[in-house]
Design an enzyme around this catalytic site. Structure first.
Site, PDB file in Angstrom:
ATOM      1  N   ARG A  98       2.975  13.463  -5.887  1.00  0.00           N
ATOM      2  CA  ARG A  98       2.387  12.694  -4.775  1.00  0.00           C
ATOM      3  C   ARG A  98       1.970  13.722  -3.721  1.00  0.00           C
ATOM      4  O   ARG A  98       2.812  14.452  -3.184  1.00  0.00           O
ATOM      5  CB  ARG A  98       3.393  11.701  -4.198  1.00  0.00           C
ATOM      6  N   HIS A 114      -4.432   5.860  -6.313  1.00  0.00           N
ATOM      7  CA  HIS A 114      -3.019   5.491  -6.537  1.00  0.00           C
ATOM      8  C   HIS A 114      -2.966   4.694  -7.848  1.00  0.00           C
ATOM      9  O   HIS A 114      -2.706   3.490  -7.857  1.00  0.00           O
ATOM     10  CB  HIS A 114      -2.526   4.654  -5.356  1.00  0.00           C
ATOM     11  N   GLN A 159       0.063   2.328  -9.092  1.00  0.00           N
ATOM     12  CA  GLN A 159       0.190   1.045  -8.416  1.00  0.00           C
ATOM     13  C   GLN A 159      -0.652  -0.028  -9.097  1.00  0.00           C
ATOM     14  O   GLN A 159      -0.254  -1.182  -9.230  1.00  0.00           O
ATOM     15  CB  GLN A 159      -0.232   1.185  -6.947  1.00  0.00           C
ATOM     16  N   ASP A 166      -3.971  -3.458   2.058  1.00  0.00           N
ATOM     17  CA  ASP A 166      -3.159  -2.258   2.228  1.00  0.00           C
ATOM     18  C   ASP A 166      -3.144  -1.919   3.716  1.00  0.00           C
ATOM     19  O   ASP A 166      -3.919  -2.499   4.497  1.00  0.00           O
ATOM     20  CB  ASP A 166      -3.776  -1.112   1.386  1.00  0.00           C
ATOM     21  N   CYS A 170       0.534  -3.312  -1.948  1.00  0.00           N
ATOM     22  CA  CYS A 170       1.304  -2.254  -2.614  1.00  0.00           C
ATOM     23  C   CYS A 170       2.609  -1.950  -1.880  1.00  0.00           C
ATOM     24  O   CYS A 170       3.529  -1.404  -2.471  1.00  0.00           O
ATOM     25  CB  CYS A 170       0.463  -1.001  -2.762  1.00  0.00           C
ATOM     26  N   ARG A 187       6.364  -1.699 -10.800  1.00  0.00           N
ATOM     27  CA  ARG A 187       6.150  -0.247 -10.814  1.00  0.00           C
ATOM     28  C   ARG A 187       7.077   0.385 -11.865  1.00  0.00           C
ATOM     29  O   ARG A 187       6.677   1.284 -12.592  1.00  0.00           O
ATOM     30  CB  ARG A 187       6.456   0.342  -9.427  1.00  0.00           C
TER      31      ARG A 187
HETATM   32  N1  NVA Z   1      -2.823   3.686   1.338  1.00  0.00           N
HETATM   33  C1  NVA Z   1      -1.402   3.878   1.473  1.00  0.00           C
HETATM   34  C2  NVA Z   1      -0.693   3.471   0.225  1.00  0.00           C
HETATM   35  C3  NVA Z   1       0.819   3.597   0.304  1.00  0.00           C
HETATM   36  C4  NVA Z   1       1.503   3.242  -0.972  1.00  0.00           C
HETATM   37  C5  NVA Z   1      -1.123   5.338   1.791  1.00  0.00           C
HETATM   38  O1  NVA Z   1      -1.753   6.197   1.181  1.00  0.00           O
HETATM   39  O2  NVA Z   1      -0.298   5.604   2.670  1.00  0.00           O
HETATM   40  N1   CP Z   2       3.499   1.375  -3.099  1.00  0.00           N
HETATM   41  C1   CP Z   2       4.069   2.583  -3.068  1.00  0.00           C
HETATM   42  O1   CP Z   2       3.584   3.530  -3.672  1.00  0.00           O
HETATM   43  O2   CP Z   2       5.201   2.652  -2.331  1.00  0.00           O
HETATM   44  P1   CP Z   2       5.985   3.966  -1.910  1.00  0.00           P
HETATM   45  O3   CP Z   2       5.111   4.707  -0.911  1.00  0.00           O
HETATM   46  O4   CP Z   2       7.254   3.478  -1.299  1.00  0.00           O
HETATM   47  O5   CP Z   2       6.226   4.828  -3.110  1.00  0.00           O
END
Ligand code: NVA
Ligand code: CP
Length: 308
Positions: free
Chosen positions: A106, A133, A136, A221, A261, A289
């Site tokens: 990540r 992502h 997800q 989101d 998500c 997930r």
């Molecule tokens: N768009 C959000 C998704 C979090 C799971 C982010 O990147 O923070």
């Molecule tokens: N939706 C998701 O990826 O959650 P986290 O940021 O908690 O991993």
């Protein structure tokens, strides 16, 4: 020369057939877990999890999934590894992949997972970048299929920022063959190149109610993603009308589902009434997930279901 590992950097690393099989397998693995079936295809295997951003769901689902499969997961953060002290990503990829069986990352720039994958001798999984992502979306599609059946030909509305989630919905529209409408404010559109690849399967509109009209699924989101914290106030102004509320849900089909998500901000991108209401399936979505990523790891690490 050893065979090239199979990576999962975007949804389009799967063929449509593989994606469909993977969703069915995720549903099957969920049933097996609930029935107490002892299935450990990843005994003595290790997954390294590199987190340069925060996470609850991604970390816990990968770690729990590896344990359930008889393997082990390592949590690595830049704060206490050499990754945070400037060791080149290419060198980290070469080293880690000599010791573990798969790597989940990540991070911020999507380019970083691509560079890591190019120098890794084991599968690399994108656990979220600024651009995509994909894990997800495997869970989201699984959740839709469990509740409503095939997603092919359905109408999906994504309300909010043209961000990593929106881009993954766009890839999912191609892979799973559904129609997508994105409602976003001016200046926050999804990537133009991705949009062009979707042709008339994806339409960008300004009005969330218009996007939701006749939809089978509404997803949203956060307004400010991880790394955009300093833009929160400006974004709150730009996105003020991009809230999935009762009016938006009323424009959708009566049996439409709501997904997010998570983490969610009640009163911003969604009202409490909607996310905590009867059309919301966000807790199933979060749980999935685990199951979808187990199906993914099984595919990438051992090529698919193993004899029990
Ligand atoms: N768009 C959000 C998704 C979090 C799971 C982010 O990147 O923070
Ligand atoms: N939706 C998701 O990826 O959650 P986290 O940021 O908690 O991993």
């Amino acid at each position: 020369m050893p065979p090239q590992p199979r990576h999962f950097l975007t949804l389009l690393d799967l063929s449509a057939g593989e994606a469909e099989t993977l969703i069915q397998r995720a549903i099957e693995l969920k049933g097996m877990l609930r029935a107490g079936v002892d299935y450990q295809p990843l005994k003595r295997r290790t997954l390294a999890m590199v987190f340069e951003k925060s996470s609850t769901r991604t970390r816990v689902s990968f770690e729990a999934g590896m344990v359930q499969f008889g393997g082990h997961a390592l949590f690595l953060s830049p704060r206490d590894t050499q990754l945070g002290r400037g060791e080149p990503i290419e060198d980290s990829a070469r080293v880690l992949s000599r010791m573990v069986d798969a790597v989940m990352i990540r991070t911020f720039d999507h380019d970083k997972v691509e560079r890591f994958a190019a120098h890794s001798s084991v599968p690399v999984i994108n656990g979220l970048t600024d651009r995509f992502h994909p894990c997800q979306l495997l869970a989201d599609v699984q959740t839709y299929v469990e509740h409503r059946g095939d997603i092919r030909g359905r109408r999906v509305a994504f309300v909010g920022d043209g961000n990593n989630m929106c881009h993954s919905y766009m890839n999912a529209a191609r892979l799973f063959d559904f129609e997508l409408r994105v409602a976003c404010p001016e200046g926050f559109e999804p990537d133009a190149e991705l949009l062009a690849q979707l042709g008339d399967r994806c339409e960008v509109v300004r009005d969330p109610v218009e996007a939701a009209r006749g939809a089978d699924l509404i997803s949203t989101d956060v307004w400010a993603s991880m790394g955009q914290e300093s833009e929160q106030d400006d974004r709150a102004e730009a996105f003020a009308h991009y809230c999935v509320n009762a009016e938006v849900m009323a424009a959708a089909r009566p049996d439409a589902l709501f997904m997010h998500c998570l983490p969610a901000h009640r009163g911003e991108e969604v009202t409490a009434e909607v996310i905590d209401g009867p059309q919301s399936v966000v807790w199933d979505e979060a749980e999935n997930r685990l199951h979808a990523q187990k199906a993914l790891m099984e595919l990438l690490m051992v090529g698919g279901p193993q004899a029990t």
